[in-house]
Design a protein around this motif. Structure first.
Motif, PDB file in Angstrom:
ATOM      1  N   TYR A 114      -3.794   2.681   6.716  1.00 55.19           N
ATOM      2  CA  TYR A 114      -4.613   1.961   5.751  1.00 55.19           C
ATOM      3  C   TYR A 114      -3.834   0.776   5.187  1.00 55.19           C
ATOM      4  O   TYR A 114      -2.678   0.924   4.776  1.00 55.19           O
ATOM      5  CB  TYR A 114      -5.041   2.900   4.620  1.00 55.19           C
ATOM      6  CG  TYR A 114      -6.142   3.844   5.030  1.00 55.19           C
ATOM      7  CD1 TYR A 114      -5.895   4.890   5.924  1.00 55.19           C
ATOM      8  CD2 TYR A 114      -7.438   3.687   4.539  1.00 55.19           C
ATOM      9  CE1 TYR A 114      -6.902   5.749   6.328  1.00 55.19           C
ATOM     10  CE2 TYR A 114      -8.460   4.547   4.936  1.00 55.19           C
ATOM     11  CZ  TYR A 114      -8.185   5.574   5.825  1.00 55.19           C
ATOM     12  OH  TYR A 114      -9.203   6.416   6.218  1.00 55.19           O
TER      13      TYR A 114
ATOM     14  N   CYS B 170      -4.100  -2.849   2.634  1.00 50.76           N
ATOM     15  CA  CYS B 170      -4.856  -3.602   1.632  1.00 50.76           C
ATOM     16  C   CYS B 170      -4.564  -5.092   1.818  1.00 50.76           C
ATOM     17  O   CYS B 170      -3.528  -5.471   2.372  1.00 50.76           O
ATOM     18  CB  CYS B 170      -4.542  -3.153   0.217  1.00 50.76           C
ATOM     19  SG  CYS B 170      -2.815  -3.282  -0.291  1.00 50.76           S
TER      20      CYS B 170
ATOM     21  N   TRP C 273      -9.636  -2.778   1.250  1.00 49.58           N
ATOM     22  CA  TRP C 273      -8.913  -1.800   2.071  1.00 49.58           C
ATOM     23  C   TRP C 273      -9.479  -1.839   3.485  1.00 49.58           C
ATOM     24  O   TRP C 273     -10.700  -1.906   3.668  1.00 49.58           O
ATOM     25  CB  TRP C 273      -9.068  -0.388   1.505  1.00 49.58           C
ATOM     26  CG  TRP C 273      -8.260  -0.120   0.280  1.00 49.58           C
ATOM     27  CD1 TRP C 273      -8.683  -0.195  -1.016  1.00 49.58           C
ATOM     28  CD2 TRP C 273      -6.884   0.258   0.235  1.00 49.58           C
ATOM     29  NE1 TRP C 273      -7.651   0.110  -1.869  1.00 49.58           N
ATOM     30  CE2 TRP C 273      -6.533   0.404  -1.126  1.00 49.58           C
ATOM     31  CE3 TRP C 273      -5.906   0.514   1.198  1.00 49.58           C
ATOM     32  CZ2 TRP C 273      -5.250   0.777  -1.544  1.00 49.58           C
ATOM     33  CZ3 TRP C 273      -4.632   0.878   0.784  1.00 49.58           C
ATOM     34  CH2 TRP C 273      -4.319   1.011  -0.565  1.00 49.58           C
TER      35      TRP C 273
ATOM     36  N   ARG D 192      -8.565  -0.177   7.650  1.00 44.55           N
ATOM     37  CA  ARG D 192      -7.818   0.868   8.341  1.00 44.55           C
ATOM     38  C   ARG D 192      -7.833   0.614   9.845  1.00 44.55           C
ATOM     39  O   ARG D 192      -8.742  -0.029  10.364  1.00 44.55           O
ATOM     40  CB  ARG D 192      -8.387   2.257   8.025  1.00 44.55           C
ATOM     41  CG  ARG D 192      -9.782   2.497   8.546  1.00 44.55           C
ATOM     42  CD  ARG D 192     -10.313   3.830   8.020  1.00 44.55           C
ATOM     43  NE  ARG D 192     -11.646   4.132   8.528  1.00 44.55           N
ATOM     44  CZ  ARG D 192     -12.387   5.166   8.145  1.00 44.55           C
ATOM     45  NH1 ARG D 192     -11.915   6.016   7.224  1.00 44.55           N
ATOM     46  NH2 ARG D 192     -13.573   5.370   8.671  1.00 44.55           N
TER      47      ARG D 192
ATOM     48  N   ALA E 237       0.839  -1.188   0.000  1.00 47.14           N
ATOM     49  CA  ALA E 237       0.000   0.000   0.000  1.00 47.14           C
ATOM     50  C   ALA E 237       0.875   1.239   0.000  1.00 47.14           C
ATOM     51  O   ALA E 237       1.923   1.270   0.650  1.00 47.14           O
ATOM     52  CB  ALA E 237      -0.911  -0.006   1.221  1.00 47.14           C
TER      53      ALA E 237
ATOM     54  N   LEU F  76      -7.756   3.446  -4.052  1.00 49.88           N
ATOM     55  CA  LEU F  76      -8.801   3.960  -3.175  1.00 49.88           C
ATOM     56  C   LEU F  76      -8.748   5.477  -3.256  1.00 49.88           C
ATOM     57  O   LEU F  76      -7.830   6.104  -2.718  1.00 49.88           O
ATOM     58  CB  LEU F  76      -8.619   3.487  -1.730  1.00 49.88           C
ATOM     59  CG  LEU F  76      -9.745   3.893  -0.786  1.00 49.88           C
ATOM     60  CD1 LEU F  76     -11.034   3.141  -1.161  1.00 49.88           C
ATOM     61  CD2 LEU F  76      -9.386   3.603   0.667  1.00 49.88           C
TER      62      LEU F  76
ATOM     63  N   CYS G   1      -2.587   0.081  -4.128  1.00 51.58           N
ATOM     64  CA  CYS G   1      -2.264  -1.234  -3.593  1.00 51.58           C
ATOM     65  C   CYS G   1      -1.782  -2.078  -4.758  1.00 51.58           C
ATOM     66  O   CYS G   1      -2.568  -2.404  -5.649  1.00 51.58           O
ATOM     67  CB  CYS G   1      -3.489  -1.858  -2.948  1.00 51.58           C
ATOM     68  SG  CYS G   1      -3.243  -3.564  -2.414  1.00 51.58           S
TER      69      CYS G   1
END
Length: 120
Positions: free
Chosen positions: A93, A95, A35, A37, A5, A80, A21
């Motif tokens: 974040y 992935c 995704w 977080r 990511a 994203l 990603c």
């Protein structure tokens, strides 16, 4: 397969960022890529996913209408796009790919995350 990511950074509230990603291998065919977080002191939460073959997206209610997930199959990359960012979006974040293990679908191939910080 390793997923990496990138694209995080510091942005003011109301601003935008685009996360990437990328899969490390040319042969990449998961069921979906997602995704997630994790904010400080909180558990990791789902943000969005997209099915790899059909490109069907789904979102957490907290980001619906603000975030857009997309994929570029030839590049083995998922994006994203995050608009109208809020301080509550501040998190690392990650992935991951959703793959069939032989008995069930599982999220795996977690990569290193990318930090998104939204200032008020």
């Amino acid at each position: 397969v390793q997923l990496q990511a990138s694209g995080g950074g510091l942005v003011q509230a109301g601003g935008s960022l685009r996360l990437h990603c990328a899969a490390s291998e040319r042969t990449f065919s998961p069921y979906a890529v997602g995704w997630f977080r994790q904010a400080p002191g909180k558990e990791r939460e789902f943000v969005a996913q997209i099915t790899w073959t059909g490109g069907i997206p789904s979102y957490a209610n907290s980001v619906k209408g603000r975030f857009t997930i997309s994929r570029d199959k030839p590049k083995n990359t998922v994006y994203l796009q995050m608009n109208s960012l809020e301080p509550e979006d501040t998190a690392v974040y990650y992935c991951a790919s959703n793959d069939w293990t032989g008995t069930r679908y599982e999220w795996n191939s977690w990569g290193h995350g990318t930090l998104v910080t939204v200032s008020s």
